[in-house]
Enzyme design. Structure first.
Site, short mmCIF file in Angstrom:
data_model
loop_
_atom_site.label_atom_id
_atom_site.label_comp_id
_atom_site.label_asym_id
_atom_site.label_seq_id
_atom_site.Cartn_x
_atom_site.Cartn_y
_atom_site.Cartn_z
CE LYS A 66 -4.15 1.80 0.56
NZ LYS A 66 -3.82 2.70 -0.54
CE LYS A 102 4.73 7.78 -0.81
NZ LYS A 102 3.72 7.92 0.23
CB THR A 185 -3.47 12.69 7.00
OG1 THR A 185 -3.65 11.73 5.95
CG2 THR A 185 -2.04 12.62 7.49
CG ASN A 216 -5.82 17.11 3.17
OD1 ASN A 216 -5.51 16.35 4.08
ND2 ASN A 216 -7.02 17.12 2.66
#
Length: 411
Positions: A66, A102, A185, A216
């Site tokens: 992931k 990644k 997050t 964000n």
């Protein structure tokens, strides 16, 4: 020290604390697979352009790999390797059944039109579709990519494998994205801060915060902290920095930034040098932007008593040492910013079940995971008499090593 060297150093330290077999240690450090592909597309003007795409798949002992896909002109292979490895430990710390990966494309997304970005994403997906998958490797958005990028990836992958919403996370809600993903997050960093301060007998409402980065993650973290009475006294991003010793009105600052696309000229605070934010007078410093911002040059001047690493690798090992000697408590990135990957996991689960959750359930489950992970890290700190960073690394590395051995690894 670059990101890969720092990550390897933390890993080796954790392996020594755990007393891992040297062959197992070496094997855990080596990526499972590194993929490099050429992506050639027609530009809008009719010319051909070629871009290099890549994917580093680090470890799959605990489940599918992931990690994000980034579009950036200066993609550094070492950094991507480090971030893939960090995702392995981060997933293990969060107790979610993933390994780490990644990847991305070396391009400047600001210089490409929407149709060029779509063509590039589709060609990249065509080149790697047989190496990703719901139970193999699940990409997500990262720097320079977003939910639309994931929608194109999903569509292209589905042409080869049938409708597969769980193959990527961070999708638009209408294509199976999860509620609460956008804030995840930042909310995770907020829960992590709450857990750490609570452990020290303090609460967010009595502390002053400085936040570096107001994208964000920084914006959501600031919003949640302000919402429970915490004083955010300084904020910075690439457009500048502002401060107010009595606390900044975060909803007003968010509105100002939405209107002007800048922090500057905000009426409710004074301008300050962006370099000064990291050493500004505060109780808690939250870096939410780039890696390596805390280094041997500025670490001695940091006034915060707590640092919450909402960015990836914001603290160099040299700075880590200086800050630890000063008694600064650092909550490491592989725990503090794991809210994003945790809610990505929730999205994947919802897609596989074909049953979507409401936002309250998503946030409630996120809090449960963040609190459990914090207590697991503290238990490792007590067992091995080590810092929170080493507590998190030993927790993550131990879980991956244990899974590797259980699956039949042989020296």
């Amino acid at each position: 020290m670059n990101a890969l060297a720092a990550t390897n150093r933390n890993f080796r330290h954790a392996a020594r604390i755990l007393g891992l077999d040297s062959k197992l240690e070496k094997s855990l450090l080596i990526p499972l697979r590194e993929i490099k592909v050429e992506c050639t597309i027609p530009k809008d003007d009719g010319n051909l352009a070629s871009f290099v795409g890549f994917r580093v798949q680090h470890d799959n002992a605990r489940g599918p790999m992931k990690g994000g896909i980034r579009y950036h002109p200066e993609v550094d292979p070492d950094e991507v390797n480090a971030l893939a490895q960090l995702m392995t430990w981060k997933s293990a710390v969060a107790a979610i059944p993933y390994g780490g990966a990644k990847g991305g494309i070396g391009c400047d997304p600001r210089e490409l039109s929407r149709s060029e970005l779509e063509r590039l994403t589709r060609v990249f997906t065509q080149k790697i579709h047989d190496l990703i998958g719901i139970h193999r490797d699940v990409p997500a958005p990262d720097m320079g990519t977003n939910s639309q990028t994931m929608a194109w990836m999903l569509d292209e992958y589905s042409k080869f494998h049938g409708h597969s919403p769980a193959v990527v996370t961070g999708k638009p809600i209408d294509l199976g994205g999860s509620l609460g993903r956008e804030a995840a997050t930042g909310l995770g960093a907020f829960f992590a801060t709450e857990a750490l301060l609570g452990e020290c007998g303090k609460s967010i409402s009595e502390m002053k915060f400085a936040i570096q980065g107001f994208g964000n993650v920084g914006a959501w973290t600031a919003k949640f902290i302000h919402g429970v009475g915490g004083k955010v006294v300084a904020v910075s991003d690439i457009t500048g920095a502002v401060k107010n010793a009595n606390g900044i009105d975060i909803p007003a600052l968010l509105k100002h930034k939405e209107t002007t696309h800048s922090l500057m000229d905000f009426q409710g605070a004074d301008a300050m040098d962006t370099e000064d934010l990291l050493v500004h007078e505060c109780d808690v410093l939250i870096p939410c932007a780039l890696g390596g911002v805390l280094n041997k040059e500025n670490a001695a001047d940091v006034k915060a008593k707590f640092i919450i690493e909402a960015a990836n690798h914001p603290t160099d090992p040299e700075a880590d040492e200086i800050l630890s000697k000063k008694g600064v408590v650092i909550l490491p990135d592989i725990y503090a910013n794991s809210g994003g990957v945790t809610v990505s996991y929730f999205e994947w689960v919802q897609n596989i079940q074909g049953f979507m959750w409401d936002e309250e359930k998503v946030n409630c489950e996120l809090k449960k995971y963040m609190m459990k992970s914090f207590h697991d890290i503290k238990a490792m700190c007590q067992a091995h008499d080590c810092s929170l960073r080493m507590g998190a690394f030993t927790l993550g590395v131990n879980r991956v090593a244990h899974a590797t051995v259980l699956r039949g690894w042989e020296a």
